[in-house]
Design a protein around this motif. Structure first.
Motif, PDB file in Angstrom:
ATOM      1  N   GLN A  82      65.489  -7.277 -31.607  1.00 31.76           N
ATOM      2  CA  GLN A  82      65.860  -7.351 -30.189  1.00 31.76           C
ATOM      3  C   GLN A  82      67.095  -8.223 -29.997  1.00 31.76           C
ATOM      4  OE1 GLN A  82      63.119 -10.160 -27.894  1.00 31.76           O
ATOM      5  NE2 GLN A  82      61.963  -9.836 -29.773  1.00 31.76           N
ATOM      6  N   ALA A  86      70.822  -6.675 -28.860  1.00 29.73           N
ATOM      7  CA  ALA A  86      71.389  -7.208 -27.625  1.00 29.73           C
ATOM      8  C   ALA A  86      72.786  -7.769 -27.866  1.00 29.73           C
ATOM      9  CB  ALA A  86      70.476  -8.280 -27.048  1.00 29.73           C
ATOM     10  N   TYR A  89      75.673  -5.290 -28.050  1.00 29.72           N
ATOM     11  CA  TYR A  89      76.209  -4.719 -26.809  1.00 29.72           C
ATOM     12  C   TYR A  89      77.397  -5.499 -26.266  1.00 29.72           C
ATOM     13  CZ  TYR A  89      73.143  -0.817 -26.147  1.00 29.72           C
ATOM     14  OH  TYR A  89      72.532   0.399 -26.297  1.00 29.72           O
ATOM     15  N   ILE A 125      70.518 -15.861 -25.855  1.00 33.56           N
ATOM     16  CA  ILE A 125      69.802 -15.131 -26.908  1.00 33.56           C
ATOM     17  C   ILE A 125      69.794 -15.936 -28.209  1.00 33.56           C
ATOM     18  CG2 ILE A 125      69.870 -13.081 -28.381  1.00 33.56           C
ATOM     19  CD1 ILE A 125      71.035 -11.597 -25.912  1.00 33.56           C
ATOM     20  N   PRO A 238      69.463  -0.279 -24.242  1.00 36.60           N
ATOM     21  CA  PRO A 238      68.893  -1.518 -24.809  1.00 36.60           C
ATOM     22  C   PRO A 238      67.502  -1.839 -24.287  1.00 36.60           C
ATOM     23  CG  PRO A 238      70.666  -2.018 -23.272  1.00 36.60           C
ATOM     24  CD  PRO A 238      70.718  -0.549 -23.523  1.00 36.60           C
ATOM     25  N   THR A 257      65.550 -13.133 -24.519  1.00 37.29           N
ATOM     26  CA  THR A 257      66.260 -11.886 -24.817  1.00 37.29           C
ATOM     27  C   THR A 257      66.499 -11.099 -23.538  1.00 37.29           C
ATOM     28  OG1 THR A 257      65.299 -11.756 -27.031  1.00 37.29           O
ATOM     29  CG2 THR A 257      66.202  -9.731 -26.124  1.00 37.29           C
ATOM     30  N   LEU A 261      70.150 -10.448 -22.289  1.00 34.14           N
ATOM     31  CA  LEU A 261      70.567  -9.052 -22.190  1.00 34.14           C
ATOM     32  C   LEU A 261      70.953  -8.714 -20.750  1.00 34.14           C
ATOM     33  CD1 LEU A 261      70.953  -6.336 -23.580  1.00 34.14           C
ATOM     34  CD2 LEU A 261      68.526  -5.856 -23.208  1.00 34.14           C
TER      35      LEU A 261
END
Length: 283
Positions: A82, A86, A89, A125, A238, A257, A261
């Motif tokens: 995860q 993330a 991106y 994150i 995502p 996360t 994100l």
């Protein structure tokens, strides 16, 4: 397709090393893209592409699939999936930054806001929400994930110099990179790839991540009346990916996360919206 590959990456890494995954996926993509080019009667274009743009296509092939996926898969090997997906991106923000020195573009206020929000999300994150302590859980994994975004952004900047059919060009890139992928597999690991699960995962990645998703996206861009009407759909991926990671491999979803994100997606959406508004104002 893109939502499923984070799960595929993580599962396959249990059986194959990153470079072994790249080898299987690259061969699979070459077969798939070659079949698509045959079906579209475009395979005859390949020799002329190699003759006219061989150097550029080789450079693009070394970036994608070899070096980009080597960094990305290694990041997935070190980080929870995860977090790696993330962080991946943020490549659009990397594209904005690289466009300044490489394309001579200027940063807008929207770009500046996107950079602050996006890398703020990265910080959330990477520290799993412990911003005050700045305790990075796996700095090497985070660095590899961010480095992969720079390579991916560089790939698309260089790709603007490529002329012709993008699917044929992608086939050329993968074909030219294959000998280097084979050598890297021998040098970094070995060819003792006996686990059938690794083969299934590598083939799946080659078909969907490196092949069909790209072809479908190109056709979506071709048939859409307005690019903006489909570009935001990519941000569904995502969140769908997080659900699949939790459901299939049982990876718990961290609140950090989701927050990080969310900041990254907000950065990208605000950048698109504000820059479109700025362009309309200047017209």
């Amino acid at each position: 397709m893109w939502s499923t590959v984070a799960t595929a990456f993580k599962v396959t890494l249990s059986y194959f090393s990153p470079i072994q995954m790249i080898l299987v996926a690259t061969v699979t993509s070459i077969v798939l893209l070659g079949g698509i080019c045959c079906w579209q009667k475009k395979l005859s274009l390949l020799p002329s592409y190699l003759k006219q743009q061989g150097g550029l296509l080789l450079l693009l092939g070394l970036i994608n699939p070899l070096f980009y996926y080597l960094l990305l898969f290694q990041a997935y090997d070190l980080l929870p999936a995860q977090q790696a997906q993330a962080l991946n991106y943020t490549w659009a923000i990397s594209l904005t930054l690289l466009a300044v020195p490489l394309l001579g573009q200027k940063l807008t206020k929207a770009d500046g806001l996107a950079i602050l929000l996006g890398y703020g999300g990265v910080l959330v994150i990477a520290t799993q929400g412990d911003l005050l302590a700045l305790d990075f859980q796996n700095p090497v994994g985070v660095a590899l994930a961010l480095a992969s975004t720079l390579l991916w952004a560089l790939y698309w900047i260089l790709n603007t110099r490529q002329q012709g059919d993008p699917i044929v060009a992608l086939l050329a890139c993968f074909s030219l990179s294959l000998p280097f992928v084979v050598f890297a597999t021998w040098y970094l690991d070995d060819f003792q790839m006996l686990a059938w699960q690794g083969w299934v995962g590598g083939i799946y990645i080659g078909i969907f991540e490196m092949g069909l998703a790209f072809v479908c996206w190109l056709n979506a861009m071709k048939y859409a009346e307005h690019t903006a009407s489909i570009s935001n759909l990519i941000f569904v991926s995502p969140f769908a990916s997080l659900f699949l990671l939790n459901w299939i491999i049982g990876e718990p979803i961290y609140a950090s996360t989701l927050v990080g994100l969310g900041l990254i997606i907000a950065a990208l959406l605000s950048q698109q919206w504000l820059n479109r508004k700025l362009r309309r104002t200047s017209e």
